[in-house]
Design an enzyme around this catalytic site. Sequence first.
Site, PDB file in Angstrom:
ATOM      1  N   CYS A 183       0.842  -1.210   0.000  1.00 39.44           N
ATOM      2  CA  CYS A 183       0.000   0.000   0.000  1.00 39.44           C
ATOM      3  C   CYS A 183       0.871   1.253   0.000  1.00 39.44           C
ATOM      4  O   CYS A 183       1.336   1.691   1.049  1.00 39.44           O
ATOM      5  CB  CYS A 183      -0.939  -0.015   1.208  1.00 39.44           C
ATOM      6  N   CYS A 189      -0.462   4.096   2.023  1.00 41.14           N
ATOM      7  CA  CYS A 189      -0.290   3.943   3.480  1.00 41.14           C
ATOM      8  C   CYS A 189       1.151   4.216   3.897  1.00 41.14           C
ATOM      9  O   CYS A 189       1.395   4.849   4.911  1.00 41.14           O
ATOM     10  CB  CYS A 189      -0.608   2.523   3.941  1.00 41.14           C
ATOM     11  N   ASP A 190       2.100   3.688   3.161  1.00 47.10           N
ATOM     12  CA  ASP A 190       3.484   3.635   3.647  1.00 47.10           C
ATOM     13  C   ASP A 190       4.487   4.499   2.876  1.00 47.10           C
ATOM     14  O   ASP A 190       5.643   4.587   3.280  1.00 47.10           O
ATOM     15  CB  ASP A 190       3.966   2.169   3.629  1.00 47.10           C
TER      16      ASP A 190
END
Length: 314
Positions: free
Chosen positions: A139, A142-143
């Site tokens: 992701c 997300c990261d």
Amino acid sequence: MSIEKVKNLIIGSGPAGYTAAIYASRADLKPILYTGMEPGGQLTTTTDVDNFPGYPKGIDGPKMMLELKEQAERFGTDVRIGEVTKVNLSDNKNSYHEVLINNETKIYAKTIIISTGASAKYLGIESEQRLIGGGVSACAVCDGFFYKGQEVAIVGGGDTAAEEATYLSNICSKVTMLVRRDLMRASKAMQHRVNSKSNIFVKYNSEVVEVIGENVVEGIKVINNKTKKIEIIDITGFFVAIGHKPNTSIFKGQLEMDETGYILTSGKTTKTNKPGVFASGDVQDKDYRQAVTAAGTGCMAALDAERYLASIEY
Ligand code: NDP
């Protein structure tokens, strides 16, 4: 074995499941919700959720899921930790669907809302699996932030990979995109976005054979499947964007699905091919896959379940 009879059973604890639970409990369906093995679903692997309406400053993914749980419990949803291990879905409106939890609890449910979500696919090589959380991520949104100003790589040639490569290019100094064929599956518009970024380098016919690093990612070993030439690329973050797999294996053979395993629903409703069984969230949506769209279909599923129960005068 304990046995229970319920009006409404919700399977899954992402935004779809909890929203279904809020609506179902407010409609007095007295839902029981089983969380599955990843309580809170995919959002629990996310840090900031900035695109869910109502949170002008954004919200931490796990916190948002705890609040959704609390909200569902406030109206009486019985949230339980447990995994569905077997189902026997009935074709007969007059009978109950049978669901087995952890092979030890049997639930007879008049209506079921399936919100089991989807999971990111990984390449499956040993070094990749070992380094999940140590620089391997599925992701980028997300990261990606953790790799600010650093060199990263992303594998995949679909719309997700193209979108995430573009996203990463705004944060990272260099993004290498690895596509296994000599063309991308992504739409022309998305490819154009990728090609317009000066710090994205697309490598076609390229497959990752190893993620290098002991505890954290230090690089990748890539083979060109045409020339067989092997190359080492130094990176600190390795992103996998090769699609998602719906969590539907326990329903195979009982519910109608498309060729990739997503549950088919009827028209604009959440109805499946079994009476009283509804599907919401990513398990029936491979196109939008957003928390807010999942929540929307969770609401629809609860309303569909309520109307169904009224129609059979349960
Ligand atoms: P897709 O299934 O569309 O694409 C997967 C990509 O990963 C393909 O390029 C595929 O290669 C590659 N791949 C699969 N397995 C491997 C492997 N083992 N090794 C290397 N590469 C692999 O998934 P997406 O998640 O990209 O998209 C899913 C759906 O969501 C699509 O319908 C897409 O259009 C939609 N979407 C739309 C967006 C938008 O419009 N903004 C954004 C994101 C997704 P190959 O082509 O060779 O099979």
